[in-house]
Design a protein around this motif. Structure first.
Motif, PDB file in Angstrom:
ATOM      1  N   LEU A 175       0.832  -1.206   0.000  1.00 29.64           N
ATOM      2  CA  LEU A 175       0.000   0.000   0.000  1.00 29.64           C
ATOM      3  C   LEU A 175       0.868   1.258   0.000  1.00 29.64           C
ATOM      4  O   LEU A 175       0.623   2.192  -0.768  1.00 29.64           O
ATOM      5  CB  LEU A 175      -0.948   0.001   1.200  1.00 29.64           C
ATOM      6  CG  LEU A 175      -1.796   1.260   1.393  1.00 29.64           C
ATOM      7  CD1 LEU A 175      -2.652   1.542   0.159  1.00 29.64           C
ATOM      8  CD2 LEU A 175      -2.658   1.125   2.628  1.00 29.64           C
ATOM      9  N   LEU A 176       1.891   1.279   0.842  1.00 27.53           N
ATOM     10  CA  LEU A 176       2.782   2.437   0.886  1.00 27.53           C
ATOM     11  C   LEU A 176       3.514   2.631  -0.439  1.00 27.53           C
ATOM     12  O   LEU A 176       3.789   3.757  -0.851  1.00 27.53           O
ATOM     13  CB  LEU A 176       3.797   2.290   2.022  1.00 27.53           C
ATOM     14  CG  LEU A 176       3.255   2.552   3.421  1.00 27.53           C
ATOM     15  CD1 LEU A 176       4.238   2.064   4.469  1.00 27.53           C
ATOM     16  CD2 LEU A 176       2.959   4.024   3.614  1.00 27.53           C
ATOM     17  N   GLN A 177       3.832   1.547  -1.110  1.00 30.36           N
ATOM     18  CA  GLN A 177       4.497   1.619  -2.412  1.00 30.36           C
ATOM     19  C   GLN A 177       3.535   2.155  -3.474  1.00 30.36           C
ATOM     20  O   GLN A 177       3.890   3.001  -4.276  1.00 30.36           O
ATOM     21  CB  GLN A 177       5.011   0.233  -2.815  1.00 30.36           C
ATOM     22  CG  GLN A 177       5.537   0.153  -4.227  1.00 30.36           C
ATOM     23  CD  GLN A 177       6.768   0.994  -4.452  1.00 30.36           C
ATOM     24  OE1 GLN A 177       7.603   1.106  -3.575  1.00 30.36           O
ATOM     25  NE2 GLN A 177       6.866   1.609  -5.603  1.00 30.36           N
ATOM     26  N   GLU A 178       2.331   1.641  -3.471  1.00 27.46           N
ATOM     27  CA  GLU A 178       1.370   1.972  -4.520  1.00 27.46           C
ATOM     28  C   GLU A 178       0.669   3.308  -4.311  1.00 27.46           C
ATOM     29  O   GLU A 178       0.364   3.999  -5.275  1.00 27.46           O
ATOM     30  CB  GLU A 178       0.317   0.857  -4.632  1.00 27.46           C
ATOM     31  CG  GLU A 178       0.860  -0.472  -5.091  1.00 27.46           C
ATOM     32  CD  GLU A 178       1.372  -0.447  -6.517  1.00 27.46           C
ATOM     33  OE1 GLU A 178       0.772   0.237  -7.368  1.00 27.46           O
ATOM     34  OE2 GLU A 178       2.384  -1.118  -6.785  1.00 27.46           O
ATOM     35  N   ASN A 179       0.386   3.659  -3.063  1.00 26.40           N
ATOM     36  CA  ASN A 179      -0.432   4.837  -2.786  1.00 26.40           C
ATOM     37  C   ASN A 179      -0.019   5.447  -1.447  1.00 26.40           C
ATOM     38  O   ASN A 179      -0.724   5.311  -0.456  1.00 26.40           O
ATOM     39  CB  ASN A 179      -1.907   4.422  -2.774  1.00 26.40           C
ATOM     40  CG  ASN A 179      -2.858   5.583  -2.740  1.00 26.40           C
ATOM     41  OD1 ASN A 179      -2.481   6.730  -2.532  1.00 26.40           O
ATOM     42  ND2 ASN A 179      -4.131   5.276  -2.926  1.00 26.40           N
ATOM     43  N   PRO A 180       1.148   6.118  -1.399  1.00 23.99           N
ATOM     44  CA  PRO A 180       1.667   6.624  -0.121  1.00 23.99           C
ATOM     45  C   PRO A 180       0.782   7.676   0.545  1.00 23.99           C
ATOM     46  O   PRO A 180       0.924   7.930   1.738  1.00 23.99           O
ATOM     47  CB  PRO A 180       3.032   7.202  -0.489  1.00 23.99           C
ATOM     48  CG  PRO A 180       3.060   7.312  -1.956  1.00 23.99           C
ATOM     49  CD  PRO A 180       2.035   6.386  -2.506  1.00 23.99           C
ATOM     50  N   THR A 181      -0.167   8.259  -0.201  1.00 28.38           N
ATOM     51  CA  THR A 181      -1.067   9.251   0.409  1.00 28.38           C
ATOM     52  C   THR A 181      -2.359   8.602   0.907  1.00 28.38           C
ATOM     53  O   THR A 181      -3.207   9.285   1.468  1.00 28.38           O
ATOM     54  CB  THR A 181      -1.428  10.356  -0.607  1.00 28.38           C
ATOM     55  OG1 THR A 181      -2.126   9.768  -1.708  1.00 28.38           O
ATOM     56  CG2 THR A 181      -0.180  11.088  -1.087  1.00 28.38           C
ATOM     57  N   PHE A 182      -2.520   7.299   0.675  1.00 30.72           N
ATOM     58  CA  PHE A 182      -3.710   6.538   1.098  1.00 30.72           C
ATOM     59  C   PHE A 182      -4.997   7.127   0.522  1.00 30.72           C
ATOM     60  O   PHE A 182      -6.041   7.088   1.154  1.00 30.72           O
ATOM     61  CB  PHE A 182      -3.823   6.456   2.628  1.00 30.72           C
ATOM     62  CG  PHE A 182      -2.595   5.979   3.304  1.00 30.72           C
ATOM     63  CD1 PHE A 182      -2.155   4.681   3.158  1.00 30.72           C
ATOM     64  CD2 PHE A 182      -1.845   6.844   4.095  1.00 30.72           C
ATOM     65  CE1 PHE A 182      -0.999   4.239   3.783  1.00 30.72           C
ATOM     66  CE2 PHE A 182      -0.697   6.406   4.723  1.00 30.72           C
ATOM     67  CZ  PHE A 182      -0.284   5.110   4.567  1.00 30.72           C
ATOM     68  N   ASP A 183      -4.933   7.650  -0.680  1.00 30.91           N
ATOM     69  CA  ASP A 183      -6.090   8.266  -1.322  1.00 30.91           C
ATOM     70  C   ASP A 183      -6.942   7.185  -1.985  1.00 30.91           C
ATOM     71  O   ASP A 183      -6.530   6.595  -2.984  1.00 30.91           O
ATOM     72  CB  ASP A 183      -5.628   9.287  -2.362  1.00 30.91           C
ATOM     73  CG  ASP A 183      -6.775   9.970  -3.069  1.00 30.91           C
ATOM     74  OD1 ASP A 183      -7.954   9.720  -2.714  1.00 30.91           O
ATOM     75  OD2 ASP A 183      -6.504  10.769  -3.982  1.00 30.91           O
ATOM     76  N   PRO A 184      -8.154   6.922  -1.458  1.00 29.12           N
ATOM     77  CA  PRO A 184      -8.986   5.868  -2.049  1.00 29.12           C
ATOM     78  C   PRO A 184      -9.517   6.227  -3.431  1.00 29.12           C
ATOM     79  O   PRO A 184      -9.983   5.358  -4.158  1.00 29.12           O
ATOM     80  CB  PRO A 184     -10.123   5.700  -1.044  1.00 29.12           C
ATOM     81  CG  PRO A 184     -10.180   6.989  -0.305  1.00 29.12           C
ATOM     82  CD  PRO A 184      -8.785   7.545  -0.300  1.00 29.12           C
ATOM     83  N   LEU A 185      -9.420   7.507  -3.801  1.00 29.01           N
ATOM     84  CA  LEU A 185      -9.894   7.941  -5.113  1.00 29.01           C
ATOM     85  C   LEU A 185      -8.750   8.143  -6.100  1.00 29.01           C
ATOM     86  O   LEU A 185      -8.954   8.682  -7.195  1.00 29.01           O
ATOM     87  CB  LEU A 185     -10.706   9.236  -4.970  1.00 29.01           C
ATOM     88  CG  LEU A 185     -11.910   9.156  -4.014  1.00 29.01           C
ATOM     89  CD1 LEU A 185     -12.582  10.514  -3.889  1.00 29.01           C
ATOM     90  CD2 LEU A 185     -12.894   8.096  -4.462  1.00 29.01           C
ATOM     91  N   ALA A 186      -7.555   7.710  -5.725  1.00 29.06           N
ATOM     92  CA  ALA A 186      -6.375   7.909  -6.577  1.00 29.06           C
ATOM     93  C   ALA A 186      -6.548   7.206  -7.921  1.00 29.06           C
ATOM     94  O   ALA A 186      -7.058   6.092  -7.995  1.00 29.06           O
ATOM     95  CB  ALA A 186      -5.128   7.390  -5.876  1.00 29.06           C
ATOM     96  N   THR A 187      -6.120   7.898  -8.962  1.00 30.24           N
ATOM     97  CA  THR A 187      -6.147   7.353 -10.315  1.00 30.24           C
ATOM     98  C   THR A 187      -4.823   7.689 -10.972  1.00 30.24           C
ATOM     99  O   THR A 187      -4.338   8.812 -10.861  1.00 30.24           O
ATOM    100  CB  THR A 187      -7.307   7.971 -11.136  1.00 30.24           C
ATOM    101  OG1 THR A 187      -8.531   7.694 -10.461  1.00 30.24           O
ATOM    102  CG2 THR A 187      -7.370   7.402 -12.534  1.00 30.24           C
TER     103      THR A 187
END
Length: 192
Positions: free
Chosen positions: A72-84
């Motif tokens: 998760l930290l690698q893929e989305n370090p801001t923890f944004d569930p709406l990240a695209t």
């Protein structure tokens, strides 16, 4: 005699059914109000609902929640569930665990989403996490090390198994792995 043959047949049918149904069954649990596991202090940087859900689902799959959090930290370090994220090859990574639309809609949903009464939403963090942890579980069964699982989550199983990950990606992962270790354990280490 006929009763003995019938009993033996029933035994074998029961044995075969037992083998075919002995596959690990995971509950589809979207209610995180139940605390199944202790949330480690090292996850304090995360939303408690998300970290609790990750811990609970990781426990059900018998995989280390640290591995899931590292991905998760690698893929989305801001923890944004709406990240695209739009990739150079035209695919799109979506949601909390940045699920790639190419694999999500051709493979992951068919393989992991057996919930017919709920429509999958890639931007629902629980749905996204559920698919991601299912996929991590699958990767753990195919690969030897957690490092390989992290690489394969991003670069694919075949590229990881053939050691064909581009050097720039390996450098990025080594750098990020150090940052992740620092966040989780307070010290950087790299065992690549």
């Amino acid at each position: 005699m006929l009763m003995g043959v019938f009993s033996v047949c029933l035994f074998f049918v029961g044995f075969i059914i037992g083998i075919s149904t002995s596959k690990k069954i995971i509950r589809y649990e979207f209610d995180i109000s139940k605390d199944y596991c202790f949330i480690p202090e090292k996850y304090e940087f995360m939303n408690p609902d998300v970290s609790s859900y990750i811990c609970n689902l990781s426990n059900q799959f018998e995989i280390d929640s640290d591995l899931v959090v590292a991905i998760l930290l690698q893929e989305n370090p801001t923890f944004d569930p709406l990240a695209t994220n739009r990739n150079p090859n035209g695919t799109i990574d979506m949601g909390l665990f940045q699920l790639n639309d190419k694999y999500l809609y051709t493979d992951f949903l068919r393989r992991y989403w057996k919930i017919t009464e709920i429509d999958f939403d890639p931007y629902n963090w629980k749905h996204n996490t559920f698919i991601a942890i299912n996929h991590i579980y699958y990767l753990k069964g195919k690969l030897k090390s957690d490092d390989d699982v992290i690489r394969a989550y991003n670069c694919g199983v075949n590229a990881t198994m053939r050691n064909q990950i581009p050097k720039t990606t390996i450098y990025q992962y080594v750098t990020e792995n150090s940052r992740i270790a620092e966040a989780l354990y307070g010290s950087a280490f790299v065992d690549w």
